[in-house]
Design an enzyme around this catalytic site. Structure first.
Site, PDB file in Angstrom:
ATOM      1  N   HIS A 143     -12.413  -8.807 -14.836  1.00 33.90           N
ATOM      2  CA  HIS A 143     -11.795  -9.840 -15.578  1.00 33.90           C
ATOM      3  C   HIS A 143     -11.832  -8.925 -17.543  1.00 33.90           C
ATOM      4  O   HIS A 143     -12.964  -8.796 -17.437  1.00 33.90           O
ATOM      5  CB  HIS A 143     -12.741 -11.292 -15.680  1.00 33.90           C
ATOM      6  CG  HIS A 143     -11.783 -12.293 -16.995  1.00 33.90           C
ATOM      7  ND1 HIS A 143     -11.009 -12.526 -17.842  1.00 33.90           N
ATOM      8  CD2 HIS A 143     -12.826 -12.918 -17.289  1.00 33.90           C
ATOM      9  CE1 HIS A 143     -11.386 -13.025 -19.069  1.00 33.90           C
ATOM     10  NE2 HIS A 143     -12.194 -13.404 -18.899  1.00 33.90           N
TER      11      HIS A 143
ATOM     12  N   ASN B  67      -8.938 -10.523 -24.396  1.00 29.40           N
ATOM     13  CA  ASN B  67      -9.214 -11.706 -23.328  1.00 29.40           C
ATOM     14  C   ASN B  67      -8.107 -12.138 -22.630  1.00 29.40           C
ATOM     15  O   ASN B  67      -7.813 -14.016 -23.765  1.00 29.40           O
ATOM     16  CB  ASN B  67     -10.446 -12.125 -23.889  1.00 29.40           C
ATOM     17  CG  ASN B  67     -11.577 -13.433 -22.694  1.00 29.40           C
ATOM     18  OD1 ASN B  67     -10.333 -13.564 -21.602  1.00 29.40           O
ATOM     19  ND2 ASN B  67     -11.835 -14.077 -22.803  1.00 29.40           N
TER      20      ASN B  67
ATOM     21  N   CYS C 261     -11.318 -18.135 -17.175  1.00 30.18           N
ATOM     22  CA  CYS C 261     -11.012 -17.514 -17.138  1.00 30.18           C
ATOM     23  C   CYS C 261     -11.413 -16.321 -15.980  1.00 30.18           C
ATOM     24  O   CYS C 261     -10.950 -15.478 -15.420  1.00 30.18           O
ATOM     25  CB  CYS C 261     -11.999 -16.131 -17.884  1.00 30.18           C
ATOM     26  SG  CYS C 261     -12.147 -16.800 -19.548  1.00 30.18           S
TER      27      CYS C 261
HETATM   28  N1  ACO Z   1     -16.624 -11.086 -37.523  1.00 30.27           N
HETATM   29  C1  ACO Z   1     -18.419 -10.436 -38.306  1.00 30.27           C
HETATM   30  N2  ACO Z   1     -18.984 -11.464 -37.733  1.00 30.27           N
HETATM   31  C2  ACO Z   1     -18.997 -12.219 -37.031  1.00 30.27           C
HETATM   32  C3  ACO Z   1     -17.500 -12.212 -35.717  1.00 30.27           C
HETATM   33  C4  ACO Z   1     -16.788 -11.440 -36.508  1.00 30.27           C
HETATM   34  N3  ACO Z   1     -15.767 -11.740 -35.753  1.00 30.27           N
HETATM   35  N4  ACO Z   1     -18.673 -12.803 -35.157  1.00 30.27           N
HETATM   36  C5  ACO Z   1     -19.533 -13.570 -35.391  1.00 30.27           C
HETATM   37  N5  ACO Z   1     -19.858 -12.725 -36.596  1.00 30.27           N
HETATM   38  C6  ACO Z   1     -21.542 -12.896 -37.138  1.00 30.27           C
HETATM   39  C7  ACO Z   1     -22.261 -14.017 -36.632  1.00 30.27           C
HETATM   40  O1  ACO Z   1     -21.932 -14.906 -37.725  1.00 30.27           O
HETATM   41  C8  ACO Z   1     -23.515 -13.266 -36.585  1.00 30.27           C
HETATM   42  O2  ACO Z   1     -23.934 -12.857 -38.113  1.00 30.27           O
HETATM   43  P1  ACO Z   1     -25.525 -13.521 -38.323  1.00 30.27           P
HETATM   44  O3  ACO Z   1     -26.396 -13.240 -37.524  1.00 30.27           O
HETATM   45  O4  ACO Z   1     -25.393 -13.779 -39.494  1.00 30.27           O
HETATM   46  O5  ACO Z   1     -25.687 -15.324 -38.029  1.00 30.27           O
HETATM   47  C9  ACO Z   1     -23.619 -11.876 -36.052  1.00 30.27           C
HETATM   48  O6  ACO Z   1     -21.993 -11.755 -36.653  1.00 30.27           O
HETATM   49  C10 ACO Z   1     -23.917 -11.969 -34.789  1.00 30.27           C
HETATM   50  O7  ACO Z   1     -23.918 -13.728 -34.019  1.00 30.27           O
HETATM   51  P2  ACO Z   1     -23.578 -13.016 -32.276  1.00 30.27           P
HETATM   52  O8  ACO Z   1     -22.724 -14.134 -31.871  1.00 30.27           O
HETATM   53  O9  ACO Z   1     -24.927 -12.486 -32.299  1.00 30.27           O
HETATM   54  O10 ACO Z   1     -23.339 -11.702 -32.264  1.00 30.27           O
HETATM   55  P3  ACO Z   1     -22.943 -10.792 -30.493  1.00 30.27           P
HETATM   56  O11 ACO Z   1     -23.211  -9.333 -30.517  1.00 30.27           O
HETATM   57  O12 ACO Z   1     -23.112 -11.898 -29.328  1.00 30.27           O
HETATM   58  O13 ACO Z   1     -21.149 -10.706 -30.366  1.00 30.27           O
HETATM   59  C11 ACO Z   1     -19.587 -11.884 -28.990  1.00 30.27           C
HETATM   60  C12 ACO Z   1     -20.784 -11.760 -30.031  1.00 30.27           C
HETATM   61  C13 ACO Z   1     -18.743 -10.914 -28.841  1.00 30.27           C
HETATM   62  C14 ACO Z   1     -19.255 -13.089 -28.633  1.00 30.27           C
HETATM   63  C15 ACO Z   1     -20.410 -11.707 -27.709  1.00 30.27           C
HETATM   64  O14 ACO Z   1     -21.836 -12.555 -27.668  1.00 30.27           O
HETATM   65  C16 ACO Z   1     -20.008 -12.437 -26.511  1.00 30.27           C
HETATM   66  O15 ACO Z   1     -18.797 -11.517 -26.129  1.00 30.27           O
HETATM   67  N6  ACO Z   1     -20.293 -12.848 -25.676  1.00 30.27           N
HETATM   68  C17 ACO Z   1     -19.357 -13.516 -24.597  1.00 30.27           C
HETATM   69  C18 ACO Z   1     -17.453 -14.042 -24.907  1.00 30.27           C
HETATM   70  C19 ACO Z   1     -16.797 -14.023 -23.973  1.00 30.27           C
HETATM   71  O16 ACO Z   1     -16.569 -12.973 -22.994  1.00 30.27           O
HETATM   72  N7  ACO Z   1     -16.502 -14.615 -23.608  1.00 30.27           N
HETATM   73  C20 ACO Z   1     -15.269 -14.755 -23.099  1.00 30.27           C
HETATM   74  C21 ACO Z   1     -16.091 -15.748 -20.918  1.00 30.27           C
HETATM   75  S1  ACO Z   1     -14.328 -15.796 -20.519  1.00 30.27           S
HETATM   76  C22 ACO Z   1     -13.631 -17.070 -20.273  1.00 30.27           C
HETATM   77  O17 ACO Z   1     -13.951 -18.048 -19.531  1.00 30.27           O
HETATM   78  C23 ACO Z   1     -12.840 -17.840 -21.697  1.00 30.27           C
END
Ligand code: ACO
Length: 325
Positions: A252, A282, A115
Site C-alpha cells: 500500500h 496515498n 487503506c
Molecule cells: N508541511 C509543512 N510542515 C508540516 C506539514 C506540511 N504539510 N504537516 C505537518 N507539518 C509540521 C507539523 O506541524 C510539525 O511542526 P512542529 O514541529 O512545529 O509542530 C512538523 O511538521 C512535524 O510534524 P509531524 O507530524 O511530527 O511530522 P512527521 O515526521 O511525523 O511526518 C507524516 C508527518 C508525513 C504525516 C507522517 O507522520 C506519516 O507519514 N504518518 C503516516 C501517515 C499515513 O501513512 N497515513 C495513511 C495511513 S493509510 C490510511 O488508512 C488512510
C-alpha cells in the site's frame, strides 16, 4: 488431488487527468515541496474532476482489467469494490459498476477497510470463489479521497490522491502446492482500539454529514512498520516462503518511509519494491491495484512471479497476501 485457487487473469487501472503537484499545494497551505518529499516521497497526486465519481473511476479500471484479462463482462458473477469514499451512503458503488457493465446476474457489493480495503476485498472474493458459489470476480479499489480532505489542514491534505485499480480473478483447479498460480495465502487483521488515530469526523449515523479525514500521523507511522511486518511474517509462515523468494513487493502506497522501512525490516531488496506513491500519493484502497497495474504494464511483473501485497490503514486494519502471477 487438486484444489481451487483464485487466479488473477488480468489487471487494470485509472487515474483522473488533473495533476496536483506539491508546488500547487504550497500555494494553498503552508507547506513546501521539500517538506512533502522528505517526509513522504510524494511529488504529485491526481484529483478527480468535478462530477467524476468513485464508481466512474472504478468502471474505467474494471474495463481495463477485463480487456487485459481478455474476458467478457458477462462472464463476471461477483464484484467486490473496496472503497471508503462511495458515491452515496447507499446503494453500493459496486452496483453502479455492475449496471454500467451491463451485468444483471451475480452479486456486487462494497467493502470498507480504508487503506487495507484491497487486501480485504481480495480475501473476500477468494473465499466466495473457493466456496464454489461464484466463478469469476472483479476486485476493485477506487477512491476519491480528495472529497473527504480538509484542504486547510496541511497535515493531511498533502498525503492523498484519487484513482482506481482492478483485477479479474477466476476460480481454477490447481495442483495444491505452493508453486500454484493464484492467491496462495491472505491474512487480515484489525484492532479497533486505534480507531481514533485515523478517522473521518462525520457519517450517516453520527453527524448526518460526510465529514473530513483526521489523522494522528505520527501515531500511524509509529505502528505501521511493526504491524505490516508482523502480518507479512504470517503469510511467510503459512506458505514456507521467505523474503528472498519474493519477486515483487507491492505495498500500500501511504508513505515512502513506511514502505522502505517495512521492506528493510523484512529483508526485501530495494529493487524489488514497486513504488507509485511519488506520482499517486496515498490512494487508499486503490493504491495496491494501481501499483500492480503499473508494474504489469511496464512488464516488470512476469507470469509465475511471486508477489507480496500488504496494507495498513484506518481502524487500524492491516493485511498481507502472497500471489503467484
Ligand atoms: N508541511 C509543512 N510542515 C508540516 C506539514 C506540511 N504539510 N504537516 C505537518 N507539518 C509540521 C507539523 O506541524 C510539525 O511542526 P512542529 O514541529 O512545529 O509542530 C512538523 O511538521 C512535524 O510534524 P509531524 O507530524 O511530527 O511530522 P512527521 O515526521 O511525523 O511526518 C507524516 C508527518 C508525513 C504525516 C507522517 O507522520 C506519516 O507519514 N504518518 C503516516 C501517515 C499515513 O501513512 N497515513 C495513511 C495511513 S493509510 C490510511 O488508512 C488512510
Amino acid at each position: 488431488m487438486t484444489i481451487t485457487r483464485s487466479v488473477v487473469l488480468g489487471c487494470g487501472s485509472y487515474l483522473p487527468s488533473q495533476v496536483l503537484t506539491n508546488e500547487d499545494l504550497a500555494r494553498k497551505v503552508d507547506t513546501s515541496d521539500e517538506w512533502i518529499v522528505q517526509r513522504t516521497g510524494i511529488h504529485e497526486r491526481r484529483i478527480a474532476a468535478p462530477g467524476e465519481l468513485t464508481s466512474h473511476m472504478a468502471l474505467h479500471a474494471a474495463k481495463s482489467a477485463l480487456a487485459h484479462a481478455r474476458v467478457d463482462a458477462q462472464s463476471i458473477d461477483l464484484i467486490v469494490l473496496a472503497t471508503s469514499t462511495p458515491d452515496n451512503t447507499f446503494p453500493a458503488s459496486a452496483v453502479s459498476v455492475q449496471a454500467d457493465l451491463g451485468i444483471t446476474h451475480g452479486a456486487a457489493f462494497d467493502l470498507q477497510a480504508v487503506c487495507s480495503g484491497f487486501v480485504y476485498a481480495l480475501a473476500t472474493a477468494d473465499g466466495l470463489l473457493k466456496s464454489g458459489a461464484y466463478k469469476r470476480a472483479l476486485v476493485i479499489g477506487s477512491e476519491t479521497f480528495s472529497r473527504i480532505l480538509d484542504w486547510t489542514d496541511r497535515t493531511t491534505c498533502v498525503l492523498f490522491g484519487d484513482g482506481a485499480g482492478a483485477v479479474v480473478m477466476e476460480a481454477q483447479q490447481q495442483p495444491g502446492t505452493r508453486d500454484d498460480r493464484g492467491l496462495l495465502t491472505v491474512h487480515l487483521r484489525s484492532d479497533g482500539r486505534f480507531k481514533s488515530k485515523l478517522y473521518v469526523d462525520g457519517g450517516p449515523s453520527s453527524t448526518g454529514t460526510v465529514g473530513y479525514l483526521r489523522m494522528e500521523g505520527r501515531e500511524v507511522f509509529r505502528h505501521a512498520v511493526a504491524m505490516i511486518t508482523d502480518v507479512v511474517e504470517d503469510a511467510f509462515r503459512a506458505t514456507g516462503y521467505a523474503a528472498a523468494d519474493v519477486d515483487w513487493f507491492i505495498p500500500h502506497q501511504a508513505n515512502k518511509r513506511i514502505i522502505d522501512g517495512s521492506a528493510h525490516k523484512l529483508g526485501i531488496a530495494p529493487d524489488k519494491i514497486v513504488t507509485t506513491v511519488d506520482r499517486h500519493g496515498n490512494t487508499s484502497a486503490a493504491s495496491i491495484p494501481l501499483a500492480l497495474s503499473d508494474a504489469v504494464t511496464d512488464r516488470r511483473i512476469k507470469r509465475g512471479d511471486l508477489l507480496l501485497l500488504e496494507a495498513m490503514g484506518g481502524g487500524f486494519t492491516w493485511g498481507a497476501a502472497l500471489l503467484r502471477w
